[in-house]
Design a protein around this motif. Sequence first.
Motif, PDB file in Angstrom:
ATOM      1  N   PHE A 285      51.090  43.642  42.601  1.00 49.91           N
ATOM      2  CA  PHE A 285      49.774  43.875  42.002  1.00 49.91           C
ATOM      3  C   PHE A 285      48.768  42.795  42.410  1.00 49.91           C
ATOM      4  O   PHE A 285      47.666  43.097  42.865  1.00 49.91           O
ATOM      5  CB  PHE A 285      49.883  43.950  40.474  1.00 49.91           C
ATOM      6  N   GLY A 286      49.147  41.539  42.249  1.00 48.93           N
ATOM      7  CA  GLY A 286      48.225  40.444  42.541  1.00 48.93           C
ATOM      8  C   GLY A 286      47.754  40.417  43.983  1.00 48.93           C
ATOM      9  O   GLY A 286      46.581  40.144  44.256  1.00 48.93           O
ATOM     10  N   CYS A 287      48.626  40.716  44.916  1.00 44.00           N
ATOM     11  CA  CYS A 287      48.242  40.712  46.332  1.00 44.00           C
ATOM     12  C   CYS A 287      47.277  41.852  46.645  1.00 44.00           C
ATOM     13  O   CYS A 287      46.374  41.700  47.463  1.00 44.00           O
ATOM     14  CB  CYS A 287      49.479  40.795  47.226  1.00 44.00           C
ATOM     15  N   ILE A 288      47.445  42.987  45.975  1.00 44.30           N
ATOM     16  CA  ILE A 288      46.504  44.092  46.173  1.00 44.30           C
ATOM     17  C   ILE A 288      45.133  43.712  45.627  1.00 44.30           C
ATOM     18  O   ILE A 288      44.109  43.939  46.276  1.00 44.30           O
ATOM     19  CB  ILE A 288      47.030  45.386  45.513  1.00 44.30           C
ATOM     20  N   VAL A 289      45.100  43.109  44.443  1.00 42.30           N
ATOM     21  CA  VAL A 289      43.822  42.676  43.861  1.00 42.30           C
ATOM     22  C   VAL A 289      43.153  41.660  44.796  1.00 42.30           C
ATOM     23  O   VAL A 289      41.958  41.751  45.071  1.00 42.30           O
ATOM     24  CB  VAL A 289      44.015  42.085  42.448  1.00 42.30           C
ATOM     25  N   ALA A 290      43.926  40.717  45.323  1.00 39.22           N
ATOM     26  CA  ALA A 290      43.371  39.703  46.227  1.00 39.22           C
ATOM     27  C   ALA A 290      42.818  40.337  47.503  1.00 39.22           C
ATOM     28  O   ALA A 290      41.781  39.902  48.016  1.00 39.22           O
ATOM     29  CB  ALA A 290      44.442  38.668  46.568  1.00 39.22           C
ATOM     30  N   ALA A 291      43.491  41.360  48.013  1.00 44.54           N
ATOM     31  CA  ALA A 291      43.031  42.019  49.236  1.00 44.54           C
ATOM     32  C   ALA A 291      41.757  42.826  48.992  1.00 44.54           C
ATOM     33  O   ALA A 291      40.854  42.840  49.830  1.00 44.54           O
ATOM     34  CB  ALA A 291      44.126  42.924  49.788  1.00 44.54           C
ATOM     35  N   LEU A 292      41.675  43.488  47.850  1.00 44.03           N
ATOM     36  CA  LEU A 292      40.518  44.332  47.552  1.00 44.03           C
ATOM     37  C   LEU A 292      39.309  43.536  47.079  1.00 44.03           C
ATOM     38  O   LEU A 292      38.169  43.981  47.242  1.00 44.03           O
ATOM     39  CB  LEU A 292      40.891  45.376  46.496  1.00 44.03           C
ATOM     40  N   PHE A 293      39.557  42.383  46.486  1.00 47.61           N
ATOM     41  CA  PHE A 293      38.472  41.554  45.963  1.00 47.61           C
ATOM     42  C   PHE A 293      38.640  40.127  46.490  1.00 47.61           C
ATOM     43  O   PHE A 293      39.004  39.212  45.735  1.00 47.61           O
ATOM     44  CB  PHE A 293      38.481  41.577  44.429  1.00 47.61           C
ATOM     45  N   PRO A 294      38.378  39.900  47.770  1.00 41.83           N
ATOM     46  CA  PRO A 294      38.629  38.577  48.366  1.00 41.83           C
ATOM     47  C   PRO A 294      37.781  37.459  47.771  1.00 41.83           C
ATOM     48  O   PRO A 294      38.114  36.281  47.930  1.00 41.83           O
ATOM     49  CB  PRO A 294      38.315  38.788  49.851  1.00 41.83           C
ATOM     50  N   HIS A 295      36.733  37.796  47.058  1.00 41.81           N
ATOM     51  CA  HIS A 295      35.895  36.782  46.416  1.00 41.81           C
ATOM     52  C   HIS A 295      36.486  36.289  45.092  1.00 41.81           C
ATOM     53  O   HIS A 295      35.986  35.340  44.508  1.00 41.81           O
ATOM     54  CB  HIS A 295      34.487  37.337  46.181  1.00 41.81           C
ATOM     55  N   MET A 296      37.548  36.929  44.635  1.00 38.27           N
ATOM     56  CA  MET A 296      38.205  36.519  43.386  1.00 38.27           C
ATOM     57  C   MET A 296      39.365  35.575  43.676  1.00 38.27           C
ATOM     58  O   MET A 296      39.937  35.591  44.764  1.00 38.27           O
ATOM     59  CB  MET A 296      38.741  37.740  42.636  1.00 38.27           C
ATOM     60  N   THR A 297      39.691  34.767  42.688  1.00 38.55           N
ATOM     61  CA  THR A 297      40.871  33.914  42.761  1.00 38.55           C
ATOM     62  C   THR A 297      41.984  34.630  42.010  1.00 38.55           C
ATOM     63  O   THR A 297      41.806  35.009  40.853  1.00 38.55           O
ATOM     64  CB  THR A 297      40.600  32.547  42.099  1.00 38.55           C
ATOM     65  N   VAL A 298      43.113  34.833  42.678  1.00 42.28           N
ATOM     66  CA  VAL A 298      44.243  35.509  42.047  1.00 42.28           C
ATOM     67  C   VAL A 298      45.397  34.517  41.944  1.00 42.28           C
ATOM     68  O   VAL A 298      45.797  33.917  42.938  1.00 42.28           O
ATOM     69  CB  VAL A 298      44.678  36.765  42.848  1.00 42.28           C
ATOM     70  N   VAL A 299      45.902  34.346  40.735  1.00 43.14           N
ATOM     71  CA  VAL A 299      47.000  33.424  40.479  1.00 43.14           C
ATOM     72  C   VAL A 299      48.221  34.243  40.082  1.00 43.14           C
ATOM     73  O   VAL A 299      48.155  35.037  39.140  1.00 43.14           O
ATOM     74  CB  VAL A 299      46.641  32.433  39.337  1.00 43.14           C
ATOM     75  N   LEU A 300      49.312  34.074  40.815  1.00 46.74           N
ATOM     76  CA  LEU A 300      50.564  34.750  40.489  1.00 46.74           C
ATOM     77  C   LEU A 300      51.443  33.785  39.717  1.00 46.74           C
ATOM     78  O   LEU A 300      51.621  32.638  40.135  1.00 46.74           O
ATOM     79  CB  LEU A 300      51.291  35.198  41.758  1.00 46.74           C
TER      80      LEU A 300
END
Length: 120
Positions: A87-102
Amino acid sequence: LNVDGQIRNLSFIPIPRVISCVHHTRQHVLRWEALPFVLRPEAFLPSHRAARKRIQLEYMFCGFLLLGLDLSLPLTVVDFCSGAGHFGCIVAALFPHMTVVLVEYNRQACLRALQRKQVA
């Protein structure tokens, strides 16, 4: 740190039943073919598990969208119990301006998430 006081101050966001977003409409929230192959469940899972993982991720992503966040903002998304980071990697790919922490306890799952991130 007054944890009890912080917990009392939390407000819960009512989320409508996510099932109506995907299951009943048969609409797909994610365009899988637009994602890099390494971010698709079939890149790391056998086909019978990949199909179920796609459904799970559709529900999760639908719930994410139903939060009503302004997705143009540079938000920080924390994916607790992230496993291999599907899930987190998909969010990071779709919204590269966001910071995603796993956040994950299992070492093997963390290694798979790092592998997925490096290849994507």
